[in-house]
Design a protein around this motif. Sequence first.
Motif, PDB file in Angstrom:
ATOM      1  N   THR A   1      -1.655   8.266   5.539  1.00 53.38           N
ATOM      2  CA  THR A   1      -3.103   8.139   5.778  1.00 53.38           C
ATOM      3  C   THR A   1      -3.897   7.699   4.789  1.00 53.38           C
ATOM      4  O   THR A   1      -4.875   6.592   4.673  1.00 53.38           O
ATOM      5  CB  THR A   1      -3.563   9.465   6.407  1.00 53.38           C
ATOM      6  OG1 THR A   1      -2.853   9.793   7.425  1.00 53.38           O
ATOM      7  CG2 THR A   1      -5.252   9.086   6.696  1.00 53.38           C
ATOM      8  N   LYS A   2      -3.647   7.926   3.631  1.00 49.80           N
ATOM      9  CA  LYS A   2      -4.271   7.515   2.074  1.00 49.80           C
ATOM     10  C   LYS A   2      -3.808   6.069   2.086  1.00 49.80           C
ATOM     11  O   LYS A   2      -4.776   5.375   1.504  1.00 49.80           O
ATOM     12  CB  LYS A   2      -3.647   8.208   1.136  1.00 49.80           C
ATOM     13  CG  LYS A   2      -4.633   9.464   0.807  1.00 49.80           C
ATOM     14  CD  LYS A   2      -4.263  10.009  -0.565  1.00 49.80           C
ATOM     15  CE  LYS A   2      -4.926  11.338  -0.995  1.00 49.80           C
ATOM     16  NZ  LYS A   2      -4.873  11.638  -2.183  1.00 49.80           N
ATOM     17  N   ALA A   3      -2.931   5.503   2.464  1.00 48.01           N
ATOM     18  CA  ALA A   3      -2.588   4.104   2.185  1.00 48.01           C
ATOM     19  C   ALA A   3      -3.223   3.352   3.288  1.00 48.01           C
ATOM     20  O   ALA A   3      -3.143   2.189   3.428  1.00 48.01           O
ATOM     21  CB  ALA A   3      -1.257   4.097   2.338  1.00 48.01           C
ATOM     22  N   GLY A   4      -3.702   3.927   4.617  1.00 46.05           N
ATOM     23  CA  GLY A   4      -4.329   3.277   5.334  1.00 46.05           C
ATOM     24  C   GLY A   4      -3.612   3.142   7.048  1.00 46.05           C
ATOM     25  O   GLY A   4      -4.091   2.472   7.586  1.00 46.05           O
ATOM     26  N   TYR A   5      -2.553   3.802   6.850  1.00 50.71           N
ATOM     27  CA  TYR A   5      -1.835   3.612   8.315  1.00 50.71           C
ATOM     28  C   TYR A   5      -1.220   5.186   8.721  1.00 50.71           C
ATOM     29  O   TYR A   5      -2.173   6.036   8.658  1.00 50.71           O
ATOM     30  CB  TYR A   5      -0.423   2.987   7.587  1.00 50.71           C
ATOM     31  CG  TYR A   5      -0.708   1.651   7.229  1.00 50.71           C
ATOM     32  CD1 TYR A   5      -1.147   0.551   8.000  1.00 50.71           C
ATOM     33  CD2 TYR A   5      -0.878   1.441   5.963  1.00 50.71           C
ATOM     34  CE1 TYR A   5      -1.358  -0.489   7.342  1.00 50.71           C
ATOM     35  CE2 TYR A   5      -1.314   0.235   5.316  1.00 50.71           C
ATOM     36  CZ  TYR A   5      -1.626  -0.770   5.914  1.00 50.71           C
ATOM     37  OH  TYR A   5      -1.934  -2.009   5.748  1.00 50.71           O
TER      38      TYR A   5
ATOM     39  N   ALA B   1       0.839  -1.316  -0.239  1.00 49.74           N
ATOM     40  CA  ALA B   1      -0.311   0.175   0.012  1.00 49.74           C
ATOM     41  C   ALA B   1       0.840   1.243   0.001  1.00 49.74           C
ATOM     42  O   ALA B   1       0.629   2.186  -0.821  1.00 49.74           O
ATOM     43  CB  ALA B   1      -0.997  -0.209   1.175  1.00 49.74           C
TER      44      ALA B   1
END
Lengths: 218, 164
Positions: B137-141, B94
């Motif tokens: 954050t866009k990657a989910g972290y 990601a």
Amino acid sequence: MARFIAAIASLICMTSGFMAQPAMARPVSYEGGWTLIEETDRQSTALWVHYTVNPSLSLGWRTEWDRQNDVLFNGPQATWLAKRWFGENYQANLYGFAGAGALEGINGNPADREAAAFIGAMADWETRRLFASYRVRGLEGGDVDGSFMQAARVGFAPYEGDTGDLHTWLMVEVDHRPDAEDPVGVTPLVRFFKGAALFEAGWSVTDDEPMLNFQYRF
Amino acid sequence: MIRTLFISAAFAFTAPVHAQQMQHDDMQHEDMQHGEHDHEDHDHKDHDMEADEAAPGETVTLSRTPEIDAALAAGGEPAVAQVLGVVCDFCAKAMNKTFGKREEVAATYVDLDTKTLNLVFKPGQSLDDETIGKLVTKAGYKIAAIHRGEAVIAETAANAEAAQ
């Protein structure tokens, strides 16, 4: 090339005679990411493709063949990451998901095509060595008068692989389907994980049915 | 059936997960250019993503790969971000995908062992801390801290020297 391999692998899974169910490892990806998922368990087989709109929402299409009841579901599915907990050494997630579409009889089942919908939730907790998850789903529609399932899974990795290594997990899944001939199923499985691909193979010791899950993230 | 479903869903939603909400003060700002960090248009406290605080005082070094080394040799500036929740290759995928698309980034590598996102920028280019945070954050972290400049390379060199 990677997309071609993923497509071929999925085609093999779809035509192999076994088929899937909601295993849902990481059902929401990174923003703009596509994920191709094939799931086969003792009850059914599903092919699911989804696109991650933002880090909390994925939208996709689900085709699911309930092999025990000879019914086929087709329809869109939305998955919402309700909460993610981060730690230095762990990640935990809580998801909600729902879908609606058409359910019809196949393989001699005369059931007409009718509207159907499902709703469910999933929670997982994972470190690099330990894994636990729970999921629950209910489906209503057509001749299926309330199909309910829940499943819990635990697993551990015998070693810690670094980025790009082959990661191996040993897991056990216990599922409960009140309407099934064997309401409780136990499936030991092994998960292999490398890069963008995840593959799981198991065998239901209660039903003598295979579990075969495949996932590829683009 | 519906009642059973709701009972089970309630069980899932109340499953104990031990986490602490990450407070703003928990972020390690020692290497961050705070002046570039605009607080007016965002809030560090994401309502649907919580985080433990990062381990303070941890030595952070740039993880080396052939691509990272090549980008450094070309004159790129490094940055190392400590990221929370990095537990598998999907996490790495990601972030590598997200940062690999950026024009400013010459090389990227997510190290599961050190739980870091390692970046080397193209010569004369960079991403500020806020942008890196938003992309993670866009990657989910979630970012715990960002370290930049000679320090991460110097620490790498010192570690290599110590290892000899």
